[in-house]
Design a protein around this motif. Structure first.
Motif, PDB file in Angstrom:
ATOM      1  N   ALA A  41      92.702 -15.361  57.202  1.00 44.46           N
ATOM      2  CA  ALA A  41      92.274 -14.858  56.760  1.00 44.46           C
ATOM      3  C   ALA A  41      91.623 -13.809  56.980  1.00 44.46           C
ATOM      4  O   ALA A  41      90.789 -12.444  56.589  1.00 44.46           O
ATOM      5  CB  ALA A  41      90.671 -15.610  55.665  1.00 44.46           C
ATOM      6  N   GLY A  42      91.099 -13.534  58.693  1.00 43.00           N
ATOM      7  CA  GLY A  42      90.949 -12.738  59.063  1.00 43.00           C
ATOM      8  C   GLY A  42      91.526 -11.142  59.183  1.00 43.00           C
ATOM      9  O   GLY A  42      90.582 -10.344  60.173  1.00 43.00           O
ATOM     10  N   GLY A  43      92.639 -11.281  59.461  1.00 45.28           N
ATOM     11  CA  GLY A  43      93.587 -10.614  60.323  1.00 45.28           C
ATOM     12  C   GLY A  43      95.019 -10.901  60.966  1.00 45.28           C
ATOM     13  O   GLY A  43      95.228 -12.069  60.371  1.00 45.28           O
ATOM     14  N   MET A  44      95.902  -9.790  61.654  1.00 44.82           N
ATOM     15  CA  MET A  44      96.852 -10.623  61.357  1.00 44.82           C
ATOM     16  C   MET A  44      97.815  -9.938  62.715  1.00 44.82           C
ATOM     17  O   MET A  44      96.809  -8.777  63.605  1.00 44.82           O
ATOM     18  CB  MET A  44      97.853  -9.545  60.363  1.00 44.82           C
ATOM     19  CG  MET A  44      97.693  -8.092  60.239  1.00 44.82           C
ATOM     20  SD  MET A  44      98.789  -7.914  59.286  1.00 44.82           S
ATOM     21  CE  MET A  44      99.215  -6.460  59.784  1.00 44.82           C
ATOM     22  N   LEU A  45      99.283 -10.532  63.230  1.00 39.78           N
ATOM     23  CA  LEU A  45      99.217  -9.954  64.614  1.00 39.78           C
ATOM     24  C   LEU A  45     100.338  -8.767  64.049  1.00 39.78           C
ATOM     25  O   LEU A  45     101.603  -9.355  62.944  1.00 39.78           O
ATOM     26  CB  LEU A  45     100.022 -11.133  65.078  1.00 39.78           C
ATOM     27  CG  LEU A  45     101.107 -10.488  66.058  1.00 39.78           C
ATOM     28  CD1 LEU A  45     100.323  -9.508  67.233  1.00 39.78           C
ATOM     29  CD2 LEU A  45     101.806 -11.904  66.958  1.00 39.78           C
ATOM     30  N   ALA A  46     100.863  -7.873  64.495  1.00 39.85           N
ATOM     31  CA  ALA A  46     101.774  -7.214  63.676  1.00 39.85           C
ATOM     32  C   ALA A  46     102.592  -7.082  64.794  1.00 39.85           C
ATOM     33  O   ALA A  46     101.917  -6.299  65.501  1.00 39.85           O
ATOM     34  CB  ALA A  46     101.394  -5.122  62.430  1.00 39.85           C
ATOM     35  N   GLU A  47     104.269  -6.441  64.069  1.00 34.94           N
ATOM     36  CA  GLU A  47     105.135  -5.967  65.582  1.00 34.94           C
ATOM     37  C   GLU A  47     105.227  -4.610  64.952  1.00 34.94           C
ATOM     38  O   GLU A  47     106.047  -4.607  63.544  1.00 34.94           O
ATOM     39  CB  GLU A  47     106.076  -6.388  66.042  1.00 34.94           C
ATOM     40  CG  GLU A  47     106.267  -8.159  66.378  1.00 34.94           C
ATOM     41  CD  GLU A  47     107.576  -8.240  66.806  1.00 34.94           C
ATOM     42  OE1 GLU A  47     108.202  -7.920  66.134  1.00 34.94           O
ATOM     43  OE2 GLU A  47     107.118  -9.337  67.685  1.00 34.94           O
ATOM     44  N   GLY A  81      96.579  -6.536  66.842  1.00 40.46           N
ATOM     45  CA  GLY A  81      96.126  -6.472  66.344  1.00 40.46           C
ATOM     46  C   GLY A  81      95.513  -6.326  65.060  1.00 40.46           C
ATOM     47  O   GLY A  81      94.324  -5.196  65.352  1.00 40.46           O
ATOM     48  N   VAL A  82      94.905  -6.754  64.023  1.00 45.18           N
ATOM     49  CA  VAL A  82      94.448  -6.149  62.528  1.00 45.18           C
ATOM     50  C   VAL A  82      93.563  -7.446  62.651  1.00 45.18           C
ATOM     51  O   VAL A  82      93.841  -7.806  62.026  1.00 45.18           O
ATOM     52  CB  VAL A  82      95.266  -5.656  61.659  1.00 45.18           C
ATOM     53  CG1 VAL A  82      94.327  -5.016  60.417  1.00 45.18           C
ATOM     54  CG2 VAL A  82      96.362  -4.933  62.088  1.00 45.18           C
ATOM     55  N   ALA A  83      92.683  -6.252  61.683  1.00 51.49           N
ATOM     56  CA  ALA A  83      90.890  -7.516  61.981  1.00 51.49           C
ATOM     57  C   ALA A  83      90.669  -6.977  60.118  1.00 51.49           C
ATOM     58  O   ALA A  83      90.412  -5.199  60.588  1.00 51.49           O
ATOM     59  CB  ALA A  83      89.770  -7.380  62.252  1.00 51.49           C
ATOM     60  N   PHE A  84      90.743  -7.105  59.379  1.00 51.40           N
ATOM     61  CA  PHE A  84      90.445  -6.477  57.962  1.00 51.40           C
ATOM     62  C   PHE A  84      88.725  -7.015  57.678  1.00 51.40           C
ATOM     63  O   PHE A  84      88.042  -7.348  58.578  1.00 51.40           O
ATOM     64  CB  PHE A  84      90.927  -8.382  57.201  1.00 51.40           C
ATOM     65  CG  PHE A  84      92.281  -8.406  56.799  1.00 51.40           C
ATOM     66  CD1 PHE A  84      92.999  -7.400  57.239  1.00 51.40           C
ATOM     67  CD2 PHE A  84      93.366  -9.460  56.876  1.00 51.40           C
ATOM     68  CE1 PHE A  84      94.664  -7.355  57.513  1.00 51.40           C
ATOM     69  CE2 PHE A  84      94.451  -9.691  56.417  1.00 51.40           C
ATOM     70  CZ  PHE A  84      95.287  -8.678  57.372  1.00 51.40           C
TER      71      PHE A  84
END
Length: 121
Positions: A41-47, A81-84
């Protein structure tokens, strides 16, 4: 010990998946296509092979949710890593929406998608 417990509980809140998303970074000509490896809900791991910097403000276009603002909180080799800025529903992002034109002809003739396709004998 507290850090270990926090890491385990944070991991439990994430959905592992493999999907693409478009990442918009101010100053870049167009969106960058990234692979989303896990999502919470708060973020994602992206490549992505694209070079990004920690602290950069971004906007990511997530399926079924739309544009979500956030920032890059860490960068590793080919991953970040991205924090929304606002919470998202990971299950909504996961859900695949089937359009009537995507259905096989024998099912698309049945009418409204909310009606039962099969009848009990």
């Amino acid at each position: 010990m507290d850090e270990e417990v926090a890491a385990l509980s944070r991991g439990a809140d994430r959905d592992s998946l493999f999907m693409q998303a478009a990442l918009a970074i101010p100053g870049h000509a167009g969106p960058i296509l990234v692979r989303v490896r896990n999502l919470s809900a708060g973020g994602m791991l992206a490549e992505s092979p694209a070079r990004v910097a920690e602290g950069t403000t971004i906007e990511v276009e997530l399926r079924n949710v739309g544009a979500v603002p956030g920032r890059i909180v860490w960068v590793g080799e080919g991953k970040f890593g991205v924090a929304f800025d606002r919470a998202v529903n990971p299950q909504a992002v996961r859900r695949q929406v089937v359009q009537k034109q995507d259905l096989p002809p024998h099912l698309s003739r049945l009418g409204k998608p909310d009606k039962a396709i099969y009848r009990r004998r």
